[in-house]
Design a protein around this motif. Structure first.
Motif, PDB file in Angstrom:
ATOM      1  N   UNK A  54       6.440  16.333  18.662  1.00 25.06           N
ATOM      2  CA  UNK A  54       5.639  15.698  17.556  1.00 25.06           C
ATOM      3  C   UNK A  54       6.512  15.159  16.695  1.00 25.06           C
ATOM      4  N   UNK A  55       6.030  14.233  16.013  1.00 26.57           N
ATOM      5  CA  UNK A  55       6.755  13.344  14.854  1.00 26.57           C
ATOM      6  C   UNK A  55       6.686  14.254  13.599  1.00 26.57           C
ATOM      7  N   UNK A  56       7.574  14.929  13.039  1.00 26.78           N
ATOM      8  CA  UNK A  56       7.356  15.900  12.016  1.00 26.78           C
ATOM      9  C   UNK A  56       6.892  15.051  10.800  1.00 26.78           C
ATOM     10  N   UNK A  57       7.184  14.159  10.486  1.00 25.96           N
ATOM     11  CA  UNK A  57       6.668  13.369   9.169  1.00 25.96           C
ATOM     12  C   UNK A  57       5.094  13.043   9.464  1.00 25.96           C
ATOM     13  N   UNK A  58       4.788  12.584  10.540  1.00 30.89           N
ATOM     14  CA  UNK A  58       3.456  12.212  10.827  1.00 30.89           C
ATOM     15  C   UNK A  58       2.657  13.561  10.688  1.00 30.89           C
ATOM     16  N   UNK A  59       3.208  14.722  11.064  1.00 33.02           N
ATOM     17  CA  UNK A  59       2.164  16.011  10.826  1.00 33.02           C
ATOM     18  C   UNK A  59       2.196  16.391   9.637  1.00 33.02           C
ATOM     19  N   UNK A  60       3.260  16.272   8.769  1.00 35.97           N
ATOM     20  CA  UNK A  60       3.283  16.569   7.255  1.00 35.97           C
ATOM     21  C   UNK A  60       2.208  15.756   6.656  1.00 35.97           C
ATOM     22  N   UNK A  61       2.169  14.252   7.007  1.00 38.17           N
ATOM     23  CA  UNK A  61       1.464  13.389   6.200  1.00 38.17           C
ATOM     24  C   UNK A  61       0.020  13.965   6.345  1.00 38.17           C
ATOM     25  N   UNK A  62      -0.425  14.295   7.940  1.00 36.89           N
ATOM     26  CA  UNK A  62      -1.813  14.427   8.294  1.00 36.89           C
ATOM     27  C   UNK A  62      -2.246  15.767   7.396  1.00 36.89           C
ATOM     28  N   UNK A  63      -1.214  16.881   7.160  1.00 36.42           N
ATOM     29  CA  UNK A  63      -1.853  18.104   6.774  1.00 36.42           C
ATOM     30  C   UNK A  63      -1.903  17.925   4.997  1.00 36.42           C
ATOM     31  N   UNK A 116     -10.424   6.607  -0.300  1.00 32.91           N
ATOM     32  CA  UNK A 116      -9.345   5.622   0.027  1.00 32.91           C
ATOM     33  C   UNK A 116      -9.507   4.524  -0.529  1.00 32.91           C
ATOM     34  N   UNK A 117     -10.509   3.924  -0.874  1.00 30.40           N
ATOM     35  CA  UNK A 117     -10.947   2.663  -1.375  1.00 30.40           C
ATOM     36  C   UNK A 117     -10.090   2.515  -2.788  1.00 30.40           C
ATOM     37  N   UNK A 118      -9.731   3.515  -3.341  1.00 26.92           N
ATOM     38  CA  UNK A 118      -9.143   3.672  -4.650  1.00 26.92           C
ATOM     39  C   UNK A 118      -7.897   2.982  -4.520  1.00 26.92           C
ATOM     40  N   UNK A 119      -7.306   3.229  -3.382  1.00 25.22           N
ATOM     41  CA  UNK A 119      -5.759   2.640  -3.115  1.00 25.22           C
ATOM     42  C   UNK A 119      -5.794   1.201  -2.636  1.00 25.22           C
ATOM     43  N   UNK A 120      -4.465   0.571  -2.840  1.00 23.30           N
ATOM     44  CA  UNK A 120      -4.330  -0.581  -2.453  1.00 23.30           C
ATOM     45  C   UNK A 120      -4.654  -0.802  -0.948  1.00 23.30           C
ATOM     46  N   UNK A 121      -5.313  -1.958  -0.604  1.00 21.52           N
ATOM     47  CA  UNK A 121      -5.808  -2.311   0.760  1.00 21.52           C
ATOM     48  C   UNK A 121      -4.834  -1.656   1.701  1.00 21.52           C
ATOM     49  N   UNK A 122      -3.699  -2.127   1.767  1.00 19.07           N
ATOM     50  CA  UNK A 122      -2.707  -1.550   3.039  1.00 19.07           C
ATOM     51  C   UNK A 122      -2.562  -0.096   3.084  1.00 19.07           C
ATOM     52  N   UNK A 123      -2.563   0.312   1.901  1.00 22.97           N
ATOM     53  CA  UNK A 123      -2.451   1.995   1.998  1.00 22.97           C
ATOM     54  C   UNK A 123      -3.774   2.691   2.357  1.00 22.97           C
ATOM     55  N   UNK A 124      -4.865   2.235   1.725  1.00 24.00           N
ATOM     56  CA  UNK A 124      -6.201   2.573   2.240  1.00 24.00           C
ATOM     57  C   UNK A 124      -6.432   2.529   3.782  1.00 24.00           C
ATOM     58  N   UNK A 125      -5.912   1.478   4.408  1.00 21.45           N
ATOM     59  CA  UNK A 125      -6.094   1.576   5.789  1.00 21.45           C
ATOM     60  C   UNK A 125      -5.068   2.197   6.574  1.00 21.45           C
ATOM     61  N   UNK A 126      -3.823   2.780   5.824  1.00 19.13           N
ATOM     62  CA  UNK A 126      -3.079   3.504   6.560  1.00 19.13           C
ATOM     63  C   UNK A 126      -3.325   5.095   6.464  1.00 19.13           C
ATOM     64  N   UNK A 127      -3.577   5.336   5.292  1.00 20.30           N
ATOM     65  CA  UNK A 127      -4.125   6.609   5.005  1.00 20.30           C
ATOM     66  C   UNK A 127      -5.521   7.110   5.828  1.00 20.30           C
ATOM     67  N   UNK A 128      -6.430   6.069   5.982  1.00 22.68           N
ATOM     68  CA  UNK A 128      -7.510   6.266   6.607  1.00 22.68           C
ATOM     69  C   UNK A 128      -7.119   6.620   8.205  1.00 22.68           C
ATOM     70  N   UNK A 129      -6.229   5.870   8.636  1.00 18.59           N
ATOM     71  CA  UNK A 129      -5.784   5.868  10.191  1.00 18.59           C
ATOM     72  C   UNK A 129      -5.352   7.088  10.184  1.00 18.59           C
ATOM     73  N   UNK A 130      -4.486   7.852   9.379  1.00 16.34           N
ATOM     74  CA  UNK A 130      -3.870   9.113   9.555  1.00 16.34           C
ATOM     75  C   UNK A 130      -4.945  10.296   9.292  1.00 16.34           C
TER      76      UNK A 130
END
Lengths: 202, 202
Positions: A64-73, A109-123
């Motif tokens: 597992x990518x440990x950063x991705x796991x932390x971001x998810x939790x 997630x729509x509160x965030x700037x669009x690029x971050x909204x999409x990234x956080x939503x994907x996670x």
């Protein structure tokens, strides 16, 4: 919170999001803490999963990518700010949970700037759909943590009327999708808890 | 928590650590929440820093390894389980803080298997000493977060007797070691707060 008028638009939205999610500290779960006589909130729970992911990453059966796991939790329960916590053993509440949580994700997630909204939503989507090794490991942490609290509390939410050992085993078996060793451990805790009478035999 | 006798020694120590740190949810800070009328605890605070690190990483003036930043903020306050929270504006309590926290780190991380004990300790030391870009950014999050809570609460701990705008500016300037833009924003919040009378002019 009113931000100073000089704040750049991108930063303004990011800080607004940081302020909005303070509410996660006020979403209470069913699980009782070990360290104090009260229920746990989602922010504490999310922190505990991050800590567990750091300690237990070696038990993931797939790399597992440990950063991705932390971001998810860190992000996984944010939707509950608007959708509320759904108790694992409440089948009625589970109906409609997915729709409620998706609507909450759209809004939050729509509160965030669009690029971050999409990234956080994907996670968050990846976590929910358990389509990656990271998502399966993050979900395993999410199921193992309250199990530890319940075991340490000699029952906790296992004592909810109608919940049996078989229900707990069924709900927690998701741990085995990520880690055979952690699932063997979790199964032993559940069976030991049932032997002690902390959850009724089926 | 008594673990089943069949638990492998390494896993037993790791789970013991996971259980021990549940106490972080019971270490209360001075900062008031925005979402509820109570003080924040260290576990919630640590989660909030992790969330902020995900949202605000782009403002670090030096490149940072995002995993290392998250690991740091998740671990940074664990020593307070034994050493207690030291209020940023309490000079008397600050005396001896370093010794207290080092002794706490020795005791707490020793629960882990030796390799993890050393790794976690190194992460915490790096944070404390601010010797890397990650440590400086993590520390910036640690200083910015309560500032947002205080600003949103129209004063919060800024209203502590004896604390002035100059004290707040001095303590928060650490943010500038990591991010010129976040420090400019923070400085504006502090000066705006002083204009509103939420912290006395020096």
């Amino acid at each position: 919170m009113d931000q100073p008028g000089s704040t750049p638009e991108r930063l303004r939205r990011q800080i607004e999001f940081v302020i909005e999610v303070d509410q996660l500290k006020n979403v209470f779960r069913r699980s009782p803490l070990l360290a104090a006589d009260r229920r746990e909130n989602d922010a504490e729970h999310s922190w505990h999963l991050a800590l567990m992911a750091l300690v237990l990453a070696e038990y993931a059966d797939e790399p597992v990518d440990p950063f991705k796991v932390l971001a998810m939790v860190v992000l996984h329960d944010l939707v509950e700010i608007y959708a509320g916590d759904t108790f694992l053993y409440d089948a009625a509440a589970a109906a409609g949970q997915q729709d409620r949580e998706r609507a909450a994700a759209d809004k939050l997630f729509a509160i965030l700037p669009d690029d971050q909204r999409d990234r956080f939503r994907a996670v968050w989507d990846e976590f929910e759909e358990r389509v990656s090794a990271e998502a399966r490991f993050a979900k395993a942490m999410d199921r193992l943590q309250p199990l530890l609290l319940n075991y340490g509390n000699r029952g906790g939410t296992w004592r909810t009327p109608g919940v049996t050992e078989a229900d707990v085993l069924a709900r927690k078996s998701v741990i085995g999708e990520s880690s055979a060793e952690l699932w063997a451990y979790a199964e032993t805790l559940i069976r030991t808890g049932a032997e002690h009478g902390w959850v009724p035999r089926s």
